[in-house]
Scaffold this active site. Sequence first.
Site, PDB file in Angstrom:
ATOM      1  N   GLY A 222     -10.685  -7.190  -3.345  1.00  0.00           N
ATOM      2  CA  GLY A 222     -11.398  -8.055  -2.342  1.00  0.00           C
ATOM      3  C   GLY A 222     -10.728  -9.247  -1.807  1.00  0.00           C
ATOM      4  CG  ASP A 223     -10.460 -12.328   2.014  1.00  0.00           C
ATOM      5  OD1 ASP A 223      -9.664 -13.077   1.394  1.00  0.00           O
ATOM      6  OD2 ASP A 223     -10.637 -12.334   3.127  1.00  0.00           O
ATOM      7  CG  PHE A 224      -8.448 -15.449  -2.921  1.00  0.00           C
ATOM      8  CD1 PHE A 224      -8.121 -15.879  -1.560  1.00  0.00           C
ATOM      9  CD2 PHE A 224      -7.454 -15.071  -3.551  1.00  0.00           C
ATOM     10  CE1 PHE A 224      -6.910 -15.925  -1.215  1.00  0.00           C
ATOM     11  CE2 PHE A 224      -6.039 -15.271  -3.226  1.00  0.00           C
ATOM     12  CZ  PHE A 224      -5.851 -15.726  -1.909  1.00  0.00           C
ATOM     13  CG  HIS A 242       2.242 -22.551  -5.012  1.00  0.00           C
ATOM     14  ND1 HIS A 242       3.190 -22.389  -5.786  1.00  0.00           N
ATOM     15  CD2 HIS A 242       1.602 -21.028  -4.672  1.00  0.00           C
ATOM     16  CE1 HIS A 242       3.636 -21.371  -5.972  1.00  0.00           C
ATOM     17  NE2 HIS A 242       2.876 -20.409  -5.430  1.00  0.00           N
TER      18      HIS A 242
END
Length: 337
Positions: A222-224, A242
């Site tokens: 998935g896409d965070f 970061h």
Amino acid sequence: MARSALLDMAFGYMPAQILYAAVELRLADALADGPRTAEELAEETRAHAPSLHRLLRALTVLGAVRQVEPNRFALTEEGERLRPDAPGSICGLVALFCGPEVWRTWGDLVETVRTGEYAWERMTGMIPFEYFARNPEASATFNRAMAEDARNVAPALVRTHDFGRYRTIADIGGGNGTLMAAILRAVPGLRGVLFDLPAALEDAGRPLEEAGVADRCEAVSGDFFASVPEGADAYVLKSVIHDWDDEKAAAILRTCRAAMTPEARVLIVEPVLPPLVTPEYRRAIMSDVNMLVATGGRERTEAEFRDLLAAAGLRQVSISDLLEPTTYRIIEAARRP
């Protein structure tokens, strides 16, 4: 001319490219069974023997090989780390940070400082993770480097933080599962959710199976920026925050917050810069400049992390000592009421 430490640093690109050449030619693997001549190695690596001999001499003064005869070289204990499958391998890290993409971005540092626009996008026309998605070989190098870095920090991480407090942890941006495997192996009964982009999860089975914990871990792609798996007791983000500027970093943390129960924790595993830097923070500061040119992200001070967490609706609970021998620390955060 008097010896100058700064001048030595100015020539630091030379050892970096010598090591990169050794990795690309897979010289350490070719030397694994014992001393060999430059001609023997050239035949196996498809290199020019006289030029390879000169590279081997350079690797000798760097400590990666040993010159046992004028034209015969052996691998040293440190040189073993240039083998991809050796314990403590740094092969992927050398390939990534001395490879063409990162090399070009550092070459454009002056323009980055002048404009504030990071070089990777200027050099490639896309953000790093879009570039990796479109370039499978570069993606594989990146994922291998991140796995090596995770393996290096894992022993100190599981020794420092009490993962026995949790029933389920989610490793957000966890790559091939090297860090997750170490945590699950250290805490019997703990369950894991490994979350990353589909390409990063392609090799996820191997570290988990080798650690004997594959039956306790689920891989979810998935896409965070959109969502992360709900219901974990702790969300581990190692070397994720970061990579991004404050706006995007806060967005990732808000996504985690949305998935958290009131008692859950976020564990950020990254360097934490002091307000006044000292020489022992050299690696963390170099990483910060790498973020400047390569991702548009940054390393942060404790105060900057607190501000970032607050922007995401989180609060700092604790911060660990250094996870030696790395420059990482663990920032534990909880939901704000």
